[in-house]
Design a protein around this motif. Structure first.
Motif, mmCIF file in Angstrom:
data_model
loop_
_atom_site.group_PDB
_atom_site.id
_atom_site.type_symbol
_atom_site.label_atom_id
_atom_site.label_comp_id
_atom_site.label_asym_id
_atom_site.label_seq_id
_atom_site.Cartn_x
_atom_site.Cartn_y
_atom_site.Cartn_z
ATOM 1 N N VAL A 102 1.041 -1.040 0.029
ATOM 2 C CA VAL A 102 -0.089 -0.045 0.036
ATOM 3 C C VAL A 102 0.802 1.217 0.088
ATOM 4 C CG1 VAL A 102 -1.667 1.348 1.260
ATOM 5 C CG2 VAL A 102 -1.834 -1.134 1.060
ATOM 6 N N MET A 103 1.993 1.319 0.791
ATOM 7 C CA MET A 103 2.770 2.276 0.883
ATOM 8 C C MET A 103 3.470 2.689 -0.501
ATOM 9 S SD MET A 103 1.892 3.742 3.656
ATOM 10 C CE MET A 103 2.767 5.069 3.850
ATOM 11 N N LEU A 104 4.098 1.377 -1.160
ATOM 12 C CA LEU A 104 4.787 1.727 -2.461
ATOM 13 C C LEU A 104 3.629 2.320 -3.391
ATOM 14 C CD1 LEU A 104 6.920 -1.542 -2.713
ATOM 15 C CD2 LEU A 104 7.354 0.903 -2.274
ATOM 16 N N ILE A 105 2.530 1.862 -3.229
ATOM 17 C CA ILE A 105 1.424 2.356 -4.257
ATOM 18 C C ILE A 105 1.249 3.907 -3.930
ATOM 19 C CG2 ILE A 105 -1.111 2.484 -4.887
ATOM 20 C CD1 ILE A 105 -1.187 -0.567 -4.367
ATOM 21 N N TRP A 106 1.136 4.271 -2.817
ATOM 22 C CA TRP A 106 1.016 5.717 -2.249
ATOM 23 C C TRP A 106 2.291 6.433 -2.912
ATOM 24 C CZ3 TRP A 106 -2.441 8.761 -1.816
ATOM 25 C CH2 TRP A 106 -2.280 10.152 -0.968
ATOM 26 N N ALA A 107 3.556 6.007 -2.894
ATOM 27 C CA ALA A 107 4.618 6.552 -3.383
ATOM 28 C C ALA A 107 4.499 6.563 -4.780
ATOM 29 C CB ALA A 107 5.921 5.809 -2.911
ATOM 30 N N ALA A 108 3.991 5.598 -5.514
ATOM 31 C CA ALA A 108 4.144 5.753 -7.130
ATOM 32 C C ALA A 108 2.941 6.910 -7.440
ATOM 33 C CB ALA A 108 3.611 4.530 -7.784
ATOM 34 N N ALA A 109 1.924 6.991 -6.639
ATOM 35 C CA ALA A 109 0.778 7.695 -6.785
ATOM 36 C C ALA A 109 1.296 9.355 -6.642
ATOM 37 C CB ALA A 109 -0.419 7.737 -6.006
ATOM 38 N N ILE A 110 2.041 9.702 -5.680
ATOM 39 C CA ILE A 110 2.538 10.941 -5.409
ATOM 40 C C ILE A 110 3.437 11.032 -6.368
ATOM 41 C CG2 ILE A 110 3.919 12.018 -3.759
ATOM 42 C CD1 ILE A 110 2.986 10.747 -1.652
#
Length: 263
Positions: A213-221
């Protein structure tokens, strides 16, 4: 002596069950914060955009067009520090506290213990470190290409393409490392009277416990910031505030609320 120095920090519990739905909920809450208090979001975005435009023209006037690539790639490293005021806006709205420019801008000072300033210094050093690495990579591949630094033809040569690949790889590693240490630490420093080392440890634990989830958030940012920068940074007037507020709400979901909090 600050409160964080007077008493030991209370135990902090990090969630280990974050879901993609938490990201969408955080974005929705972030959008709500921005709509409720747009002036603050636009103000902090304007600072970030102004700095980006200044950097662009400074490099363009000096004929160092090549440096726009590493500067634009590393510029998002500074976004978490700019978003500190946005975290305070979200914190106050969530707690039903009065909103004022003095209180929001005062969040940049932290709790009188210079912990947030220390994190800001780390981020600026990281930006400088990235530029040094980019300079080294550029020097290596420029020597192979035989082209001048102001020639955009460099990016069309095999050496230029290889340079972009290598530079992107190292840039991604640096960005990911600093994302991991700031995604929860800066909101936590706004929220609580803790030292920045403790906040960094909690941030790393949050990422480690919720890798997907945090890698998805990093990619989204990274993706949204990059796209928002393309129309001469103008998209950042919306994207930066919403992401800043959303990061606060994701922090609130991932870190328990025990321990001394700001008032």
């Amino acid at each position: 002596m600050s409160t964080a120095e007077q008493a030991p920090a209370a135990p902090v519990s990090v969630a280990k069950n974050l879901k993609v739905s938490d990201l969408t909920a955080a974005l929705a809450a972030g959008w709500g914060d921005f709509k409720a208090h747009p002036a603050f979001g636009l103000f902090f975005a304007a600072i970030y955009v102004g700095a980006g435009i200044f950097l662009y023209f400074a490099l363009f006037v000096r004929g160092e067009i090549f440096w726009l690539v590493p500067a634009a790639a590393g510029f998002p490293l500074l976004a978490p520090f700019v978003a500190v005021g946005l975290y305070e806006v979200s914190r106050r709205r969530e707690a039903g506290m009065p909103m004022s420019w003095r209180a929001v801008l005062g969040a940049l000072r932290g709790h009188g213990d210079e912990q947030i300033i220390s994190m800001g210094v780390i981020l600026f050093v990281a930006f400088g470190f990235w530029l040094m690495i980019a300079h080294g990579i550029f020097a290596i591949f420029l020597a192979e290409s035989g082209l001048a630094s102001e020639s955009m033809e460099l990016f069309r040569t095999p050496a230029g393409i290889a340079m972009l690949v290598v530079g992107s790889f190292f840039g991604a590693l640096i960005a990911l490392a600093f994302y991991a240490i700031t995604v929860a630490s800066l909101p936590m420093l706004v929220d609580r009277e803790v030292d920045f080392i403790t906040a960094i440890i909690v941030s790393l634990a949050t990422v480690r416990s919720n890798k997907r989830v945090m890698l998805i958030w990093a990619a989204a940012i990274a993706t949204t910031l990059f796209v928002a920068m393309l129309p001469f940074f103008l998209g950042l007037f919306i994207v930066l505030p919403v992401l800043g507020h959303a990061t606060w709400h994701l922090y609130r979901r991932s870190v328990s609320q025990s321990g001394p909090q700001a008032v």
